[in-house]
Design a protein around this motif. Structure first.
Motif, PDB file in Angstrom:
ATOM      1  N   PRO A 357      20.751   9.455   9.679  1.00  0.00           N
ATOM      2  CA  PRO A 357      19.788   8.627  10.418  1.00  0.00           C
ATOM      3  C   PRO A 357      18.407   9.265  10.547  1.00  0.00           C
ATOM      4  CG  PRO A 357      21.419   9.560  11.916  1.00  0.00           C
ATOM      5  CD  PRO A 357      21.903   9.823  10.520  1.00  0.00           C
ATOM      6  N   ILE A 358      18.345  10.589  10.611  1.00  0.00           N
ATOM      7  CA  ILE A 358      17.043  11.257  10.707  1.00  0.00           C
ATOM      8  C   ILE A 358      16.224  10.977   9.449  1.00  0.00           C
ATOM      9  CG2 ILE A 358      15.888  13.506  10.765  1.00  0.00           C
ATOM     10  CD1 ILE A 358      18.226  14.493  12.527  1.00  0.00           C
ATOM     11  N   GLY A 359      16.818  11.222   8.284  1.00  0.00           N
ATOM     12  CA  GLY A 359      16.112  10.973   7.031  1.00  0.00           C
ATOM     13  C   GLY A 359      15.790   9.510   6.821  1.00  0.00           C
ATOM     14  N   LEU A 360      16.748   8.631   7.119  1.00  0.00           N
ATOM     15  CA  LEU A 360      16.531   7.200   6.899  1.00  0.00           C
ATOM     16  C   LEU A 360      15.446   6.658   7.822  1.00  0.00           C
ATOM     17  CD1 LEU A 360      17.425   4.742   5.285  1.00  0.00           C
ATOM     18  CD2 LEU A 360      19.181   4.304   7.012  1.00  0.00           C
ATOM     19  N   THR A 361      15.375   7.169   9.045  1.00  0.00           N
ATOM     20  CA  THR A 361      14.324   6.747   9.977  1.00  0.00           C
ATOM     21  C   THR A 361      12.942   7.101   9.417  1.00  0.00           C
ATOM     22  OG1 THR A 361      15.757   7.011  11.901  1.00  0.00           O
ATOM     23  CG2 THR A 361      13.391   7.035  12.311  1.00  0.00           C
ATOM     24  N   ILE A 362      12.822   8.312   8.882  1.00  0.00           N
ATOM     25  CA  ILE A 362      11.538   8.751   8.323  1.00  0.00           C
ATOM     26  C   ILE A 362      11.143   7.872   7.136  1.00  0.00           C
ATOM     27  CG2 ILE A 362      10.351  10.643   7.133  1.00  0.00           C
ATOM     28  CD1 ILE A 362      12.180  12.555   8.812  1.00  0.00           C
ATOM     29  N   PHE A 363      12.091   7.602   6.248  1.00  0.00           N
ATOM     30  CA  PHE A 363      11.778   6.791   5.065  1.00  0.00           C
ATOM     31  C   PHE A 363      11.461   5.346   5.442  1.00  0.00           C
ATOM     32  CE2 PHE A 363      13.006  10.385   2.634  1.00  0.00           C
ATOM     33  CZ  PHE A 363      12.552  10.176   1.345  1.00  0.00           C
ATOM     34  N   THR A 364      12.151   4.817   6.445  1.00  0.00           N
ATOM     35  CA  THR A 364      11.861   3.456   6.899  1.00  0.00           C
ATOM     36  C   THR A 364      10.459   3.391   7.488  1.00  0.00           C
ATOM     37  OG1 THR A 364      14.221   3.129   7.385  1.00  0.00           O
ATOM     38  CG2 THR A 364      12.677   1.553   8.354  1.00  0.00           C
ATOM     39  N   TYR A 365      10.072   4.414   8.234  1.00  0.00           N
ATOM     40  CA  TYR A 365       8.719   4.486   8.794  1.00  0.00           C
ATOM     41  C   TYR A 365       7.680   4.542   7.677  1.00  0.00           C
ATOM     42  CZ  TYR A 365       4.562   6.806  10.646  1.00  0.00           C
ATOM     43  OH  TYR A 365       3.265   7.152  10.930  1.00  0.00           O
ATOM     44  N   VAL A 366       7.942   5.336   6.644  1.00  0.00           N
ATOM     45  CA  VAL A 366       7.007   5.421   5.509  1.00  0.00           C
ATOM     46  C   VAL A 366       6.844   4.057   4.855  1.00  0.00           C
ATOM     47  CG1 VAL A 366       6.682   6.377   3.189  1.00  0.00           C
ATOM     48  CG2 VAL A 366       7.414   7.868   5.054  1.00  0.00           C
ATOM     49  N   GLY A 367       7.972   3.353   4.664  1.00  0.00           N
ATOM     50  CA  GLY A 367       7.907   2.030   4.048  1.00  0.00           C
ATOM     51  C   GLY A 367       7.123   1.032   4.865  1.00  0.00           C
ATOM     52  N   PHE A 368       7.280   1.097   6.190  1.00  0.00           N
ATOM     53  CA  PHE A 368       6.597   0.147   7.080  1.00  0.00           C
ATOM     54  C   PHE A 368       5.107   0.479   7.262  1.00  0.00           C
ATOM     55  CE2 PHE A 368      10.678  -1.426   9.001  1.00  0.00           C
ATOM     56  CZ  PHE A 368      10.392  -2.773   8.900  1.00  0.00           C
ATOM     57  N   ALA A 369       4.812   1.762   7.475  1.00  0.00           N
ATOM     58  CA  ALA A 369       3.481   2.118   7.996  1.00  0.00           C
ATOM     59  C   ALA A 369       2.668   3.074   7.144  1.00  0.00           C
ATOM     60  CB  ALA A 369       3.646   2.727   9.398  1.00  0.00           C
ATOM     61  N   ARG A 370       3.220   3.661   6.095  1.00  0.00           N
ATOM     62  CA  ARG A 370       2.476   4.664   5.346  1.00  0.00           C
ATOM     63  C   ARG A 370       2.348   4.290   3.873  1.00  0.00           C
ATOM     64  NH1 ARG A 370       1.465   9.497   7.822  1.00  0.00           N
ATOM     65  NH2 ARG A 370      -0.005   9.605   6.070  1.00  0.00           N
ATOM     66  N   SER A 371       1.744   3.139   3.626  1.00  0.00           N
ATOM     67  CA  SER A 371       1.518   2.731   2.236  1.00  0.00           C
ATOM     68  C   SER A 371       0.603   3.719   1.521  1.00  0.00           C
ATOM     69  CB  SER A 371       0.923   1.327   2.178  1.00  0.00           C
ATOM     70  OG  SER A 371      -0.342   1.293   2.814  1.00  0.00           O
ATOM     71  N   ASP A 372      -0.198   4.482   2.298  1.00  0.00           N
ATOM     72  CA  ASP A 372      -1.083   5.477   1.682  1.00  0.00           C
ATOM     73  C   ASP A 372      -0.300   6.561   0.951  1.00  0.00           C
ATOM     74  OD1 ASP A 372      -0.266   6.125   4.424  1.00  0.00           O
ATOM     75  OD2 ASP A 372      -1.437   7.971   4.168  1.00  0.00           O
ATOM     76  N   LEU A 373       0.939   6.828   1.410  1.00  0.00           N
ATOM     77  CA  LEU A 373       1.780   7.810   0.731  1.00  0.00           C
ATOM     78  C   LEU A 373       2.430   7.235  -0.521  1.00  0.00           C
ATOM     79  CD1 LEU A 373       3.594   9.493   3.779  1.00  0.00           C
ATOM     80  CD2 LEU A 373       1.560  10.284   2.548  1.00  0.00           C
ATOM     81  N   MET A 374       2.368   5.919  -0.682  1.00  0.00           N
ATOM     82  CA  MET A 374       2.999   5.246  -1.826  1.00  0.00           C
ATOM     83  C   MET A 374       1.944   4.651  -2.760  1.00  0.00           C
ATOM     84  SD  MET A 374       6.234   3.365   0.047  1.00  0.00           S
ATOM     85  CE  MET A 374       5.208   2.414   1.178  1.00  0.00           C
ATOM     86  N   GLY A 375       0.781   5.262  -2.783  1.00  0.00           N
ATOM     87  CA  GLY A 375      -0.269   4.795  -3.674  1.00  0.00           C
ATOM     88  C   GLY A 375      -0.813   3.427  -3.322  1.00  0.00           C
ATOM     89  N   GLY A 376      -0.736   3.057  -2.019  1.00  0.00           N
ATOM     90  CA  GLY A 376      -1.235   1.761  -1.581  1.00  0.00           C
ATOM     91  C   GLY A 376      -0.251   0.622  -1.801  1.00  0.00           C
TER      92      GLY A 376
END
Length: 411
Positions: A357-376
């Motif tokens: 759950p720790i890792g999945l929470t971080i990745f879910t947050y990245v998907g929702f709010a950190r498009s800058d980490l995914m090249g926009g």
């Protein structure tokens, strides 16, 4: 001609090889000695109704793996680097947790390899475990370690599927009843589902295939469709391996054979294989257990060490040396063990239930709010919604896993 770029067909073949390696690394990491024992135990307890637990674990696996593979491809970073970029310090925490869990898991994996060689050849389990660990070390010491790693994982994965299929066909399981209870079970045991998920998706297993793709350079939006297909294929391979093993045990249970689940030396999976094919069944069980254990030793070591790069950059060679050290430490702990491997596997199952759950929470947050980490890239919203739901479920499972951790620490 020197310096000539590889042809499109050669590049495609390299990419296909990379995807196959990631698929089988993830699948074989998810099918270790603990899962084989759990499958035999739960099938003997629940019968055909255990099929629903397998289906539930595959659905959860689908959501977890698909999201982590895709986000890893889009960020082009390993999980700990992605976590650090999203939430400063989170990557260090994730790396430490995965390394501790992977090391403890590898002690159990080496023990499983020793038991497999004992069933095949009658070798002392510690000698068998030591030889198996040395074989894994030899792969990473080779100058062609990457190629040997890929071929060993794919070859042993196919061997496992083939051998278990032979036993499943020989045991004549009630396939119709199993299929019916896959979707309409007579019993739903949530504790069983929690245990299976923790042992097949938790800890390092979640990141094994994604990190192999990263090492192969199969990242970026241009590879996203292929990464998605590879993830789905990996989940399918894992599901087939789980279900065929379940059918092999179910055929034995349905025939009226009672598996011993109570005694200290009970090995229900070995009993089931022997009930189908006698002495050859025991040897096939040993081969399957050894292959599952060895691939898990390789997968646990490779993936756990990949998290070390968050602390300091590492060359491919230095990573291979660190992986050798990781396996050697696991072997040393196993050879000097004072605690039974079963107790360690219980601890690791609970520990992995916290890492997921720790890792999945971080990745879910990245998907929702950190498009800058995914090249926009604007990440797929339905997949994120599914990830959020599974995230809540895995936090509950993690809460349930705290008990075994404290029980282990208190012994």
């Amino acid at each position: 001609m020197a310096g000539t770029a590889p042809s499109p067909s050669a590049a495609q073949a390299t990419a296909r090889g990379g995807f196959m390696a990631a698929i089988f690394l993830m699948a074989t990491s998810a099918i270790g000695p603990g899962f084989i024992t759990q499958t035999a135990t739960f099938t003997a307890t629940l019968g055909a109704a255990f099929a629903f637990a397998i289906l539930a674990s595959i659905i959860i696996d689908f959501v977890v793996q698909l999201n982590i593979w895709r986000i890893t491809a889009l960020t082009g970073r390993n999980a700990s680097d992605t976590a650090n970029a999203a939430i400063p310090g989170a990557g260090y925490l994730l790396a430490v947790l995965v390394l501790i869990g992977g090391l403890a898991f590898n002690v159990g994996n080496i023990a499983g390899a020793g038991l497999g060689m004992n069933a095949m050849f009658g070798l002392d389990p510690k000698i068998g475990g030591g030889l198996s660990a040395l074989l894994a070390i030899g792969i990473f010491l080779s100058h062609r370690a990457g190629l040997l790693l890929d071929r060993a994982i794919i070859g042993l994965g196919l061997l496992m599927i083939g051998m278990v299929t032979v036993v499943a066909l020989s045991s004549n399981p009630p396939v119709g009843e199993a299929l019916r209870q896959t979707v309409m079970p007579e019993v739903i045991d949530f504790a069983t589902i929690t245990t299976i998920v923790g042992g097949t998706v938790g800890g390092y297993i979640t990141y094994s295939g994604a990190h192999r793709l990263l090492d192969k350079g199969l990242v970026g939006e241009r590879n996203l469709a292929a990464v998605t297909r590879a993830s789905l294929t990996g989940i399918l391979v894992t599901g087939v391996m789980r279900y065929v093993l379940f059918l092999a045990i179910l055929g034995v249970v349905a025939s009226g054979v009672t598996l011993d689940l109570a005694s200290q030396a009970a090995n229900p999976a070995a009993q089931a294989f022997a009930a189908v094919l006698g002495d050859w069944g025991m040897r096939i069980f040993g081969l399957v257990l050894w292959a599952a254990a060895l691939t898990s030793v390789i997968g646990a070591a490779y993936t756990s060490v990949s998290f070390l790069t968050v602390f300091s950059p590492m060359t491919t060679r230095s990573r291979n040396i660190a992986t050798v050290v990781f396996i050697a430490i696991s072997l040393a702990v196993y050879l000097s063990l004072g605690t039974a491997p079963a107790a360690i596997l219980v601890f690791v199952g609970g520990f992995n239930g916290l890492i997921l759950p720790i890792g999945l929470t971080i990745f879910t947050y990245v998907g929702f709010a950190r498009s800058d980490l995914m090249g926009g890239h604007r990440y797929n919203r339905p997949l994120l919604a599914a990830s959020a739901i599974v995230c809540i479920m895995t936090w509950y499972m993690g809460y349930r896993s705290i008990g075994p951790i404290f029980a282990f620490l208190g012994t």
